[in-house]
Motif scaffolding. Structure first.
Motif, PDB file in Angstrom:
ATOM      1  N   LEU A  15     -12.929 -23.707 -60.973  1.00 39.61           N
ATOM      2  CA  LEU A  15     -11.972 -23.720 -62.094  1.00 39.61           C
ATOM      3  C   LEU A  15     -10.716 -22.909 -61.798  1.00 39.61           C
ATOM      4  CD1 LEU A  15     -13.858 -23.680 -65.482  1.00 39.61           C
ATOM      5  CD2 LEU A  15     -13.457 -25.502 -63.867  1.00 39.61           C
ATOM      6  N   ILE A  16     -10.850 -21.855 -60.983  1.00 45.02           N
ATOM      7  CA  ILE A  16      -9.679 -21.005 -60.669  1.00 45.02           C
ATOM      8  C   ILE A  16      -9.558 -20.928 -59.147  1.00 45.02           C
ATOM      9  CG2 ILE A  16      -8.523 -18.809 -61.176  1.00 45.02           C
ATOM     10  CD1 ILE A  16     -10.486 -18.346 -63.441  1.00 45.02           C
ATOM     11  N   PRO A  17      -9.088 -22.024 -58.522  1.00 48.12           N
ATOM     12  CA  PRO A  17      -9.128 -22.094 -57.057  1.00 48.12           C
ATOM     13  C   PRO A  17      -8.226 -21.103 -56.359  1.00 48.12           C
ATOM     14  CG  PRO A  17      -8.190 -24.108 -58.022  1.00 48.12           C
ATOM     15  CD  PRO A  17      -8.628 -23.265 -59.160  1.00 48.12           C
ATOM     16  N   THR A  18      -7.242 -20.545 -57.061  1.00 44.21           N
ATOM     17  CA  THR A  18      -6.341 -19.603 -56.386  1.00 44.21           C
ATOM     18  C   THR A  18      -6.860 -18.162 -56.440  1.00 44.21           C
ATOM     19  OG1 THR A  18      -5.117 -19.360 -58.452  1.00 44.21           O
ATOM     20  CG2 THR A  18      -4.264 -20.966 -56.876  1.00 44.21           C
ATOM     21  N   ALA A  19      -8.003 -17.946 -57.071  1.00 50.03           N
ATOM     22  CA  ALA A  19      -8.529 -16.576 -57.162  1.00 50.03           C
ATOM     23  C   ALA A  19      -8.846 -16.046 -55.765  1.00 50.03           C
ATOM     24  CB  ALA A  19      -9.783 -16.558 -58.029  1.00 50.03           C
ATOM     25  N   LYS A  20      -8.611 -14.751 -55.588  1.00 50.58           N
ATOM     26  CA  LYS A  20      -9.072 -14.081 -54.361  1.00 50.58           C
ATOM     27  C   LYS A  20     -10.499 -13.609 -54.612  1.00 50.58           C
ATOM     28  CE  LYS A  20      -5.098 -13.955 -52.003  1.00 50.58           C
ATOM     29  NZ  LYS A  20      -4.464 -15.177 -52.495  1.00 50.58           N
ATOM     30  N   VAL A  21     -11.227 -13.370 -53.524  1.00 49.81           N
ATOM     31  CA  VAL A  21     -12.632 -12.960 -53.676  1.00 49.81           C
ATOM     32  C   VAL A  21     -12.841 -11.601 -53.021  1.00 49.81           C
ATOM     33  CG1 VAL A  21     -15.033 -13.608 -53.277  1.00 49.81           C
ATOM     34  CG2 VAL A  21     -13.310 -15.400 -53.631  1.00 49.81           C
ATOM     35  N   GLY A  22     -13.338 -10.648 -53.806  1.00 49.91           N
ATOM     36  CA  GLY A  22     -13.763  -9.354 -53.262  1.00 49.91           C
ATOM     37  C   GLY A  22     -15.279  -9.345 -53.208  1.00 49.91           C
ATOM     38  N   HIS A  23     -15.859  -8.478 -52.394  1.00 51.07           N
ATOM     39  CA  HIS A  23     -17.325  -8.409 -52.316  1.00 51.07           C
ATOM     40  C   HIS A  23     -17.780  -6.960 -52.463  1.00 51.07           C
ATOM     41  CE1 HIS A  23     -16.486 -12.228 -50.201  1.00 51.07           C
ATOM     42  NE2 HIS A  23     -17.673 -12.595 -50.637  1.00 51.07           N
ATOM     43  N   ILE A  24     -18.825  -6.772 -53.234  1.00 49.93           N
ATOM     44  CA  ILE A  24     -19.464  -5.455 -53.308  1.00 49.93           C
ATOM     45  C   ILE A  24     -20.953  -5.657 -53.007  1.00 49.93           C
ATOM     46  CG2 ILE A  24     -19.989  -3.437 -54.725  1.00 49.93           C
ATOM     47  CD1 ILE A  24     -17.513  -3.956 -56.354  1.00 49.93           C
ATOM     48  N   GLY A  25     -21.413  -5.050 -51.932  1.00 46.72           N
ATOM     49  CA  GLY A  25     -22.820  -5.174 -51.547  1.00 46.72           C
ATOM     50  C   GLY A  25     -23.638  -4.083 -52.205  1.00 46.72           C
ATOM     51  N   MET A  26     -24.735  -4.506 -52.813  1.00 45.04           N
ATOM     52  CA  MET A  26     -25.536  -3.541 -53.590  1.00 45.04           C
ATOM     53  C   MET A  26     -26.988  -3.994 -53.545  1.00 45.04           C
ATOM     54  SD  MET A  26     -24.030  -1.221 -55.607  1.00 45.04           S
ATOM     55  CE  MET A  26     -22.702  -1.861 -56.559  1.00 45.04           C
ATOM     56  N   TYR A  27     -27.904  -3.077 -53.271  1.00 46.36           N
ATOM     57  CA  TYR A  27     -29.322  -3.444 -53.437  1.00 46.36           C
ATOM     58  C   TYR A  27     -30.016  -2.353 -54.229  1.00 46.36           C
ATOM     59  CZ  TYR A  27     -30.670  -0.018 -49.911  1.00 46.36           C
ATOM     60  OH  TYR A  27     -30.874   1.160 -49.235  1.00 46.36           O
ATOM     61  N   ARG A  28     -31.059  -2.741 -54.943  1.00 47.00           N
ATOM     62  CA  ARG A  28     -31.833  -1.771 -55.724  1.00 47.00           C
ATOM     63  C   ARG A  28     -33.016  -1.298 -54.893  1.00 47.00           C
ATOM     64  NH1 ARG A  28     -33.706  -3.645 -61.516  1.00 47.00           N
ATOM     65  NH2 ARG A  28     -35.043  -4.985 -60.270  1.00 47.00           N
ATOM     66  N   ASP A  29     -33.246   0.010 -54.952  1.00 44.14           N
ATOM     67  CA  ASP A  29     -34.456   0.539 -54.328  1.00 44.14           C
ATOM     68  C   ASP A  29     -35.657  -0.084 -55.036  1.00 44.14           C
ATOM     69  OD1 ASP A  29     -35.540   3.181 -52.711  1.00 44.14           O
ATOM     70  OD2 ASP A  29     -36.771   2.658 -54.449  1.00 44.14           O
ATOM     71  N   GLU A  30     -36.619  -0.554 -54.242  1.00 47.48           N
ATOM     72  CA  GLU A  30     -37.743  -1.295 -54.847  1.00 47.48           C
ATOM     73  C   GLU A  30     -38.589  -0.444 -55.784  1.00 47.48           C
ATOM     74  OE1 GLU A  30     -40.076  -3.314 -51.923  1.00 47.48           O
ATOM     75  OE2 GLU A  30     -38.428  -4.678 -51.409  1.00 47.48           O
TER      76      GLU A  30
END
Ligand SMILES: O=P(O)(O)OC[C@H]1O[C@H](OP(=O)(O)OP(=O)(O)O)[C@H](O)[C@@H]1O
Ligand SMILES: O=c1cc[nH]c(=O)[nH]1
Ligand SMILES: [Mg+2]
Length: 210
Positions: free
Chosen positions: A91-106
């Motif tokens: 829907l918003i093809p011009t958006a830029k993409v940022g990434h944040i990597g996150m995991y939860r301790d089990e």
């Protein structure tokens, strides 16, 4: 306090029922998560600014409206958030993409950040943070704090998830009062860090890693 919206559109609710089913396979799960993300962003983007324009149609001049050009970033919380990105970009093809990597301790369910890469002009952008699951709220809060630390304006951030637990909504609203939360469903409670009834581990179901 940030607003909390449950998006009860019939198409969203229907599609959510498909991915809640434990027998829904990886391929369909992935497809439907993106479809729900598209339907949600359609509504979440409702207040994007417009500008007046004149367009010459084959029959005359139309006084029309176009997006005013506010820049957008979609920021998935890895891994599971990646499953929603294509739906937003449809829907918003011009958006830029940022990434944040996150995991939860089990065991403790405490989030750990392992990756961050954002558009350099993140401070000027309308930001849609996407993650299918808002459980304790720990990952969302850590991701939103990381965004703010890198210059994002919290007033320009919306958090978009599929299933939220009451505990997570409360925690994010307390920690991030400027951020509105959008969910397809508000579920009952958490059990050992998992949303009940929820849909299980969204990352594992998206990527087939169970
Ligand atoms: O609200 P919280 O209690 O923090 O839980 C929600 C987080 O848990 C899941 O990620 P997970 O840690 O399983 O990582 P994954 O996406 O790589 O599977 C989910 O995608 C959220 O990021
Ligand atoms: O129910 C839950 C809670 C956190 N993360 C998930 O993927 N599912
Ligand atoms: Mg997971």
């Amino acid at each position: 306090m940030g607003e909390f919206h449950v998006m009860d559109h019939p198409l969203i609710q229907h599609k959510l029922s498909i991915i809640r089913d434990k027998n829904c396979g990886t391929r369909e799960f992935r497809e439907v998560v993106n479809e729900i993300a598209s339907l949600m962003v359609f509504e979440v983007a409702r207040d994007m600014p417009l500008k007046d324009v004149e367009v010459e149609t084959p029959e005359g001049t139309a006084h029309a409206k176009k997006l005013a050009g506010k820049k957008v970033a979609v920021v998935p919380i890895l891994r599971a958030g990646i499953g929603m990105v294509d739906g937003v970009l449809d829907l918003i093809p011009t958006a830029k993409v940022g990434h944040i990597g996150m995991y939860r301790d089990e065991k403790t369910f405490q989030p750990h950040e392992y990756f961050l890469k954002l558009p350099s002009d993140i401070g000027e952008r309308q930001i849609f943070v996407v993650d299918p699951m808002l459980a304790t709220g720990g990952s969302a809060i850590m991701a939103l704090d990381a965004l703010k630390k890198h210059g994002a304006n919290p007033k320009n951030i919306k958090f978009v998830c599929l299933v939220a637990a009451p505990e997570g909504v409360k925690a994010v609203q307390k920690a991030e009062p400027d951020v509105d939360i959008y969910a397809a469903a508000l579920d009952d409670h958490l059990d050992h860090g998992y949303i009940v009834p929820g849909l299980g581990d969204a990352g594992d179901r998206l990527f087939g890693t169970k």
